[in-house]
Scaffold this active site. Sequence first.
Site, mmCIF file in Angstrom:
data_model
loop_
_atom_site.group_PDB
_atom_site.id
_atom_site.type_symbol
_atom_site.label_atom_id
_atom_site.label_comp_id
_atom_site.label_asym_id
_atom_site.label_seq_id
_atom_site.Cartn_x
_atom_site.Cartn_y
_atom_site.Cartn_z
ATOM 1 N N HIS A 77 0.610 -1.100 0.014
ATOM 2 C CA HIS A 77 0.055 0.080 0.254
ATOM 3 C C HIS A 77 0.847 1.259 0.053
ATOM 4 C CE1 HIS A 77 -3.913 -1.939 1.581
ATOM 5 N NE2 HIS A 77 -3.383 -2.532 0.674
ATOM 6 N N GLU A 136 -13.378 1.654 -4.535
ATOM 7 C CA GLU A 136 -14.063 2.912 -4.743
ATOM 8 C C GLU A 136 -13.540 3.866 -5.937
ATOM 9 O OE1 GLU A 136 -15.228 3.701 0.122
ATOM 10 O OE2 GLU A 136 -14.112 5.240 -1.010
#
Length: 368
Positions: A142, A236
């Site tokens: 990440h 998203e």
Amino acid sequence: MKRYALLCGLLLAATTAGAQGPIYVVDTLAEGLDHPWSLEFLPDGRQLVTERAGRLRMIENGTLVKEPVDGVPPVMATGQGGLFEVLADPRFGDNQTLYLSFADGTPDANRTRVISARLEGRRLRDVRTIFAAEPTKRGGAHFGGRMTFLADGTLVIGLGDGFNYRDEAQNLQNHFGKIVRINRDGSVPADNPFLNRKDARPEIYSLGHRNVQGIAFDRAGGRLYAHEHGPKGGDEVNRIEPGKNYGWPLITYGVDYSGAQISPYTERPGLEQPLLHWTPSIAPAGMALYRGDEFPAWRGSLIVTALAAQKAQRVPIDGDRIGTQETLFAELKQRLRQVRVDADGVVYLLTDDSQGKVLRVRAASRKP
């Protein structure tokens, strides 16, 4: 129903009469790349491609140059870490400046770093750091790393939450789970939303993100869009506005990979709702806003590439209104890392593989 034919090394994707969607041809521009991550077009017709292992490659006259561009700083190519985005300065024709994002450090202390450098022939010179995420973290997951320019020439950088640091995405005193905005020399714009707050990092533009993997600026509408990996579910797409909180991990449409609940909430006051979410996840990886002429039916759409789902999603978008999605390129059966669109509206895809490719997508009706 769509039908496909392999002809002379070109993959022809045709639609039958009455079916909706484009007719396109896909050919291979370059291959043998080690997990290519980003593609950039230069004004003279050359292209630059990053390999996650830490190499910057050049394509000249349609041919991949064997030797990588020299002068790229060492990168931490561990886990999801490596060399990420390459962008040409808006005034590249005058200053030959590039921007590179990459994972920097060691497995026990690493961060996302952004440098500027001048491209001289096939070498980078005058390399300087213009942004380094704070603080360092442990682990190889990440990092974010996608970047784009806004209309005023400022640079926005999508970051990740570091995986094991997800609660820090709500903490304005660090860069975990943030989108940041800087000037091209690394200074902080005078109108950044948290500039005058003593409890906030001045570079922060928005917060509450998990792992930003796609970012696109709509110059026609003046809107910034970004997408991020959800956990298990809850990928998203968001419209990014300065100072807004996009909720992670206080709200999410996904669950942990173990199946455990991350949050009981999908919405809460003061936290932004996504324009759309994919549950189950598609693992979105790149994004472009299509405004070209090659495929008129795609105009005004986000094209989002996906890794796990091995496809792209065309998402018609008008401001905050989402139209009916269309699946593209599933016939390739490839993990698609990135999508770019050139000045003519031709689409380019990067496949995520140890023998990755740069694919070029053109209208089948185009004359040779």
